[in-house]
Design a protein around this motif. Structure first.
Motif, short mmCIF file in Angstrom:
data_model
loop_
_atom_site.label_atom_id
_atom_site.label_comp_id
_atom_site.label_asym_id
_atom_site.label_seq_id
_atom_site.Cartn_x
_atom_site.Cartn_y
_atom_site.Cartn_z
N ARG A 189 9.39 101.04 10.18
CA ARG A 189 8.76 100.17 9.18
C ARG A 189 7.62 99.36 9.81
O ARG A 189 7.45 98.17 9.53
CB ARG A 189 9.80 99.25 8.56
CG ARG A 189 10.87 99.98 7.73
CD ARG A 189 11.84 98.99 7.09
NE ARG A 189 12.83 99.67 6.24
CZ ARG A 189 14.00 100.14 6.66
NH1 ARG A 189 14.33 100.02 7.96
NH2 ARG A 189 14.83 100.74 5.82
N ASN A 192 5.38 97.50 7.40
CA ASN A 192 5.94 96.24 6.92
C ASN A 192 5.68 95.13 7.93
O ASN A 192 5.28 94.01 7.56
CB ASN A 192 7.44 96.37 6.68
CG ASN A 192 7.77 97.23 5.48
OD1 ASN A 192 7.97 98.43 5.62
ND2 ASN A 192 7.84 96.63 4.30
N LYS A 217 10.06 105.45 3.51
CA LYS A 217 10.71 104.19 3.18
C LYS A 217 9.83 103.46 2.16
O LYS A 217 9.59 103.97 1.08
CB LYS A 217 10.99 103.39 4.45
CG LYS A 217 12.03 104.07 5.35
CD LYS A 217 12.40 103.24 6.54
CE LYS A 217 13.60 103.81 7.28
NZ LYS A 217 13.32 105.06 7.98
N HIS A 335 12.03 97.09 -2.58
CA HIS A 335 11.07 98.20 -2.57
C HIS A 335 10.37 98.22 -3.92
O HIS A 335 10.61 97.35 -4.76
CB HIS A 335 11.79 99.53 -2.29
CG HIS A 335 13.00 99.75 -3.14
ND1 HIS A 335 12.93 100.22 -4.44
CD2 HIS A 335 14.33 99.53 -2.89
CE1 HIS A 335 14.14 100.31 -4.94
NE2 HIS A 335 15.02 99.89 -4.03
#
Length: 358
Positions: A189, A192, A217, A335
Motif C-alpha cells: 500500500r 496510501n 487493493k 475503500h
C-alpha cells in the motif's frame, strides 16, 4: 491523475446491503478497467512479450523511481521473487517482528528462497534501529551467513496502516548498506503511504534497492502487483518469476486494469483516508477506549477485549463485515465502495457490538 472514479456496477450492486470493511482487496474493477481489459492489446508475455504488460511495467518503474519493473501475480509473489534474487548473497532476511512477509506469506522467504527470516523487535511498524544494527552480519561467521536483505513495510498492515517516516526509511537503508545488505520495500500500500505523507511514492522507495506494490487493493485492479528495481535485478527476477509459476501468457488482459489503476485511482485514496479518520473519530467520540491513535491511511484498529472473533460474527449478522487482527483487535479497512453513510452505520454498529457484546 483523475481523482474521481466513475460509478460502476459494484458500488451500485452493494447499495443498501452489506458494508464490507474486511479489506480493500474486495474492491471491484471500475467500468474503465473492464473496458480496458476487454480491448487490451496483448501478446505472449512468456515468449516475446505482451505490450500492455510492458506499458504497465514502465509506468510502475517510473512511479517507484527505479530502472525497470516486472508484473507479477501478487504482492506475495513479488516479495518472494525479490528474496530469491537477493538470496544469492547469504542466508538471512531481517524483518520487523510484525511484518507481513513474516506473518502472512506462508514462510516463502524461508521455505522457498532459503533465507532465515529473523524478526527484529519493533514498535508501530518500525524496527528498533539499534536492534537492527546489532542483528546485521556483514560476512560469514561461526554463527551463520551474512545478512542478504532487510525488509521494510509501508504502509504497515499490522500497525494499522501506519505510514513510516522518511527519516526511518533512510536510517534503515544506511544501516543495511553499511553491512552490504539489500533493502526490499514491501510497499503493498505504498500509494496510501505516499498520499498520506504528501510525497511521491518514489520518495519512499528511494532508500530501497527493490520494491513491491499491489494494484489490487485500494487501486481497485482485479489482480497483480509490480516488482521494481535495477535493470539487472529485473532480468534475474524474470527468471525466478517463471520458476514460481508466474510466467503468464496474454497477461495484458489483466495488466490493462493496472494501467488504469495507476492512471486514475491514486489521488482518490485520500477519500479512503478521510473516511477511515471519520470512523476513528466517531468511535473515539462514542467510546474512547475502543481506539488508539488516529489512522494515517485507510486502516482502523478497534479494541475488542472480550472476543474479536465473536464480535466480528455479531457484526456480520448485521451486515457489517470486519476481520479480527488477533484475539482482541478488529481490523477495519476503508475503500472506494465505502461511502459516508456506510461509515456512520458502521461506527454505530461497531461501538454497540464491542461495548455491549450484542
Amino acid at each position: 491523475m483523475n481523482a474521481t472514479a466513475a460509478p460502476d456496477r459494484a458500488s451500485a450492486a452493494g447499495a443498501g446491503r452489506r458494508i464490507d470493511l474486511r479489506s480493500d482487496t474486495v474492491t471491484q474493477p471500475t467500468e474503465a478497467m473492464r473496458e480496458a481489459m476487454r480491448t487490451a492489446l496483448v501478446g505472449d508475455d512468456g515468449l516475446d512479450g505482451d505490450p500492455t504488460v510492458r506499458e504497465l511495467e514502465i509506468m510502475g518503474a517510473k512511479a517507484m523511481g527505479k530502472e525497470d519493473a516486472l508484473f507479477v501475480a501478487s504482492g506475495t509473489m513479488g516479495n518472494l521473487i525479490a528474496a530469491l534474487v537477493h538470496a544469492s548473497r547469504g542466508g538471512e532476511a531481517l524483518v520487523d517482528e510484525h511484518a507481513h512477509v513474516a506473518r502472512s506469506e506462508g514462510g516463502g522467504i524461508s521455505r522457498l528462497a532459503g533465507l532465515m527470516c529473523t524478526p527484529v523487535r519493533s514498535c508501530d511498524g518500525m524496527m528498533d534501529l539499534d536492534a537492527l544494527a546489532a542483528s546485521m552480519r556483514d560476512g560469514y561467521s561461526r554463527h551463520g551467513a551474512p545478512t542478504a536483505m532487510v525488509v521494510v513495510e509501508t504502509s504497515h498492515n499490522h500497525a494499522g496502516g501506519r505510514a513510516l517516516p522518511l527519516s526511518y526509511l533512510e536510517a534503515v537503508g544506511q544501516c543495511a548498506r553499511a553491512a552490504g545488505a539489500a533493502v526490499h520495500l514491501d510497499g503493498a500500500r505504498i500509494f496510501n503511504a505516499a498520499v498520506a505523507q504528501g510525497v511521491p511514492p518514489a520518495a519512499l522507495a528511494a532508500f530501497s534497492d527493490t520494491v513491491t506494490f499491489c494494484l489490487s487493493k485500494g487501486l481497485s485492479a482485479p489482480m497483480g502487483s509490480i516488482l521494481a528495481g535495477s535493470r539487472d535485478f529485473v532480468v534475474r527476477a524474470r527468471s525466478y518469476r517463471r520458476m514460481v509459476g508466474g510466467g503468464l501468457r496474454q497477461a495484458g488482459c489483466v495488466a490493462a486494469a493496472g494501467v488504469v489503476a495507476l492512471r486514475d485511482m491514486v489521488d482518490r485514496l485520500a477519500e479512503d483516508h478521510r473516511r477511515a479518520h471519520a470512523l476513528w473519530a466517531s468511535l473515539r467520540g462514542q467510546a474512547p477506549a475502543l481506539v488508539g491513535d488516529a489512522p494515517d491511511t485507510n486502516i482502523v484498529m478497534v479494541r475488542a477485549p472480550s472476543d474479536a472473533v465473536a464480535c466480528a460474527a455479531r457484526l456480520a449478522s448485521r451486515g457489517i463485515l470486519v476481520r479480527p487482527r488477533d484475539a482482541d483487535t478488529l481490523r477495519i479497512v476503508t475503500h472506494r465502495h465505502i461511502d459516508d453513510a456506510a461509515i456512520r452505520t458502521a461506527a454505530a454498529g461497531i461501538a454497540h457490538a464491542v461495548e455491549t457484546g450484542r
